[in-house]
Structure formats: structure tokens, C-alpha cells
Scaffold this active site. Structure first.
Site, PDB file in Angstrom:
ATOM      1  N   SER A 174       2.611  -2.114  -2.220  1.00 11.75           N
ATOM      2  CA  SER A 174       2.998  -1.144  -3.240  1.00 11.75           C
ATOM      3  C   SER A 174       3.637  -1.837  -4.441  1.00 11.75           C
ATOM      4  O   SER A 174       2.987  -2.649  -5.096  1.00 11.75           O
ATOM      5  CB  SER A 174       3.914  -0.087  -2.623  1.00 11.75           C
ATOM      6  OG  SER A 174       4.056   1.026  -3.463  1.00 11.75           O
ATOM      7  N   ASP A 270      -5.509   6.489  -2.602  1.00  5.36           N
ATOM      8  CA  ASP A 270      -4.168   6.018  -2.279  1.00  5.36           C
ATOM      9  C   ASP A 270      -3.198   7.193  -2.393  1.00  5.36           C
ATOM     10  O   ASP A 270      -3.049   7.790  -3.458  1.00  5.36           O
ATOM     11  CB  ASP A 270      -3.783   4.905  -3.251  1.00  5.36           C
ATOM     12  CG  ASP A 270      -2.422   4.307  -2.979  1.00  5.36           C
ATOM     13  OD1 ASP A 270      -1.420   5.054  -3.082  1.00  5.36           O
ATOM     14  OD2 ASP A 270      -2.343   3.111  -2.660  1.00  5.36           O
ATOM     15  N   HIS A 337      -1.707   4.212   2.216  1.00  7.84           N
ATOM     16  CA  HIS A 337      -0.932   3.432   1.254  1.00  7.84           C
ATOM     17  C   HIS A 337      -0.172   2.362   2.029  1.00  7.84           C
ATOM     18  O   HIS A 337       0.661   2.678   2.876  1.00  7.84           O
ATOM     19  CB  HIS A 337       0.050   4.336   0.508  1.00  7.84           C
ATOM     20  CG  HIS A 337       0.871   3.633  -0.536  1.00  7.84           C
ATOM     21  ND1 HIS A 337       0.337   3.176  -1.719  1.00  7.84           N
ATOM     22  CD2 HIS A 337       2.183   3.307  -0.572  1.00  7.84           C
ATOM     23  CE1 HIS A 337       1.285   2.610  -2.444  1.00  7.84           C
ATOM     24  NE2 HIS A 337       2.421   2.666  -1.767  1.00  7.84           N
TER      25      HIS A 337
END
Length: 392
Positions: A174, A270, A337
Site C-alpha cells: 500500500s 483494489d 489489497h
């Protein structure tokens, strides 16, 4: 992973799932106390930190550096909030951390990197390690020093043997995945010229897309992050010399100028990007997207169509920017994610697959130049292996 309270709770849920489900081992924390004198500190002024699991056997001179994720703060108020938890202060961090997936020390769970020196760099600056503001407001005691934290931790690792690395990999999830893109060439420059260096961002390819209401929300948000943290001088000059610094937080504007090989692990859908770029709360005041954002199975036909259009925009963006033969990608159609640090999605009997290949197998083959891997999945809900990634 998130810049909203909802996202923070989802982050904690993911962490809990990792602890409950993954084959893992605990690794103690290292505080870089010497960095404090250099002003290389977390938001609250505490020392930066990382977790190091030392390499062994044939991997003793190989190094894998992984950046923790955790979103960004774009205002004094949100940064103050972070300074009171583990995303802004090393005093709030747990003393041990669970290592699994690409950080695992078990050969069956992580065959290509299990015996490397594996480091998880803790994220406590809120700028993907790009900020550097000298002044500290005594009213808040906030330190915007992410770039100094990056360098201080790299210096500490270089002194511990990384300066002799034969192979190295920079990665992260991330906001940490974005950091591994923004710092990819920088990381390469710190190591010997004959070191094999590559980068593998996980869920770090955030695109500059408009919201469901048509607003440029994420572009404005990133511009605020860059301005608050003084990031411009630590973003690739090849980008900032051509466009507004805030735009240089988007991989699509940095990757074409990056020389070091990169492999992108990302979901075409995502969930963080769906929740915070496509349909953030500010663009959905009536909450029409609330249930859909939490579970793609709850989406209406029209919402699914909007998400299919977002997928096409994502694919066009990544394909247009990642045209080097040294690049690879694993882009599946799961609602996911961050996956490479989680054993179930990195390498397990029921992991998500593309062309009968797991993420771990694709990354390993690409890193060692065995086979290139540039696979894009068919549209949701075509991939039956996605059922094993739906919570990640």
C-alpha cells in the site's frame, strides 16, 4: 493502508487475520536511536524502527527490505492523530511482529527468499518516506521527516552488512508499496553496482482517477500530503521537473522514468482504491456505495459497471506507464489489497492464481530472470481462485 477511519479499522482487521491465519514467526523490533540526533524521526519525534530477521546459509548476503503500509496524513490534524498511535510513534509499536509470506523464514512458504535477510521497515511518517521539513511547530511537536527516516534506516542496514549485498529486493504494501516505487532507484544507488537489485510494490499502484461524483479527490489529497510534508525535494527530480509535485506521487508519472526493474502485484479491483479513490465518503454523502465498497458481492449492476470501467482505466494506466521489458506484473481480478506478506495469498495450496501460477512463483521466476511474467486477469467474477483473497 487507509486515510479514513473506516480504512484504519479495515487495516486492523487485516492485521488480525494475518495473526490468526498465517504460518508466521515473531521478530523483535530494532529502534534506530542514533537517528534521533540527525532529526530522522517519526511524527512524534521518536526513533524510527524496523524488524530484522537475519539471513542464513546461501542467503546470508541477500537482502529484502519491505515497507509497512498505512496510508498518509494530509493535514496537521490527521498527522496529530497518527502521532498518537503506531503509525506515527515508535513508542506505540508492538515489540515483536509476525513475519509470513514473502517475509517467512520457511522454505516451503517462501522458497525464493526464505533465507535472505528480511526487514520490515515500520511506517511512522505519513508521507511514504518522502517528507523533510526542518521546522518543528512547538504547539504540535510534529516532525515531517520521512525521507530522513528512510536514509537513517538504510544507513543502519548498510552498516549491518547490506553494503555487501549480492542480491536485494525493495518491496512494501500500500503506502509502503508506493514508497518502494518512489525510492526504487534511490535504493539501487545505495548498493554496489554489481548487486542484483529489483523492486516489487504490492498494492502500491494508485491511479489518478476521478470519483463517482466526478471530483479529483485523490489528486487534491496527494497534493496536500506533498505540500505538508515538504516532499518535493525527495520525489524523483525527473518527474518534478516536468509537472506539479503532487502528480509525482502517482506511479503512472514516475514508473516510466524509473531505471530499476519493477514487478507490480496489484488487484484490478483494489478495494482500497475503490473505497478511497473511486467512491470515498466525500463523494458518496448518501452512502449508496457503503455496502458495495465493503464487499463486491453486494454491488448493484450499475455499481459493478462503474467498477469495470475503473478496472479498464487502471489497466490502461499501468500498461501505458510500465512498458519496459524489465517490468513484470501480476494483476488479478480479486477484490483485494496487499497480498505478498500474507501466506494465504502469497503461496498456499489455495492461493489466487494467474495462468496456474501463484504470486510467489511469478515474483520468484521474474526476480531470477527465469521467465518474464506480465499477466492480466479477465474481468470479475471470472477467477475462481479469488475466493481465497476476498478479505485481503
Amino acid at each position: 493502508m487507509a486515510c479514513s477511519r473506516l480504512g484504519q479499522w479495515l487495516t486492523l482487521l487485516v492485521c488480525l487475520l494475518i495473526l490468526l491465519k498465517a504460518e508466521s514467526h515473531l521478530v523483535g523490533i530494532t529502534l534506530v536511536e542514533s537517528a534521533v540526533a540527525k532529526g530522522a524521526v517519526c511524527l512524534d519525534g521518536s526513533a524510527p524502527a524496523y524488524h530484522l530477521d537475519k539471513g542464513f546459509g546461501a542467503g546470508i548476503n541477500n537482502w529484502l527490505v519491505y515497507f509497512e503500509g498505512g496510508g498518509w496524513c494530509n493535514t496537521v490534524a490527521t498527522c496529530l492523530d497518527r502521532s498518537n498511535n503506531f503509525l506515527g510513534s515508535s513508542t506505540k509499536m508492538e515489540k515483536t511482529m509476525s513475519f509470513s509470506g514473502v517475509l517467512s523464514n520457511e522454505q516451503k512458504a517462501n522458497p525464493d527468499f526464505y533465507n535472505w535477510n528480511r526487514i520490515k521497515v515500520r511506517y511512522c511518517d505519513g508521507s511514504s518516506f518522502t517528507g523533510d521539513v526542518e521546522a518543528v511547530d512547538p504547539a504540535t511537536n510534529l516532525h515531517f521527516r520521512g525521507a530522513r527516516v528512510f536514509r537513517a534506516i538504510m544507513d543502519d542496514l548498510l552498516a549491518k552488512g547490506m553494503k555487501n549485498a549480492q542480491s536485494a529486493l525493495l518491496s512494501g504494501c500500500s503506502a509502503g508499496g508506493l514508497a518502494s516505487i518512489l525510492h526504487c532507484d534511490n535504493f539501487r544507488s545505495l548498493l554496489p553496482v554489481d548487486t542484483k537489485v529489483k523492486c516489487v510494490p504490492d498494492a502500491g499502484y494508485f491511479i489518478n482517477a476521478r470519483t463517482v461524483s466526478g471530483s479529483p479527490y485523490i489528486q487534491a489529497f496527494y497534493s496536500e500530503v506533498v505540500a505538508l510534508h515538504g516532499s518535493v525535494k525527495n520525489l524523483p527530480a525527473s518527474c518534478t521537473s516536468r509537472m506539479s509535485p503532487g502528480l509525482c506521487f502517482f506511479p503512472q508519472n514516475v514508473v516510466p522514468l524509473t531505471r530499476t526493474p519493477i514487478f507490480f502485484v496489484n488487484a484490478a479491483y483494489d478495494w482500497w482504491q475503490i473505497q478511497n479513490i473511486l467512491a470515498p465518503d466525500v463523494a458518496d454523502p448518501e452512502g449508496a456505495w457503503k455496502k458495495c465498497k465493503l464487499n463486491i458481492k453486494n454491488c448493484s449492476p450499475s455499481q459493478l459497471q462503474t467498477m469495470q470501467e475503473f478496472r479498464l482505466q487502471f489497466l490502461k494506466t499501468i500498461a501505458g506507464a510500465s512498458n519496459s521489458s524489465s517490468h513484470g506484473w501480476f494483476i488479478h481480478s480479486c477484490y483485494a489489497h496487499c497480498q505478498i506478506e500474507i501466506q494465504e495469498t502469497w503461496l498456499a495450496a489455495d492461493s489466487p492464481m494467474l495462468s496456474k501460477t501463484t504470486i510467489a512463483e511469478a515474483v520468484g521466476d521474474w526476480y531470477y530472470d527465469l521467465t518474464p511474467f506480465r499477466k492480466i486477469d479477465c474481468p470479475y467474477p471470472c477467477n475462481p481462485t479469488c475466493k481465497n483473497a476476498e478479505f485481503f
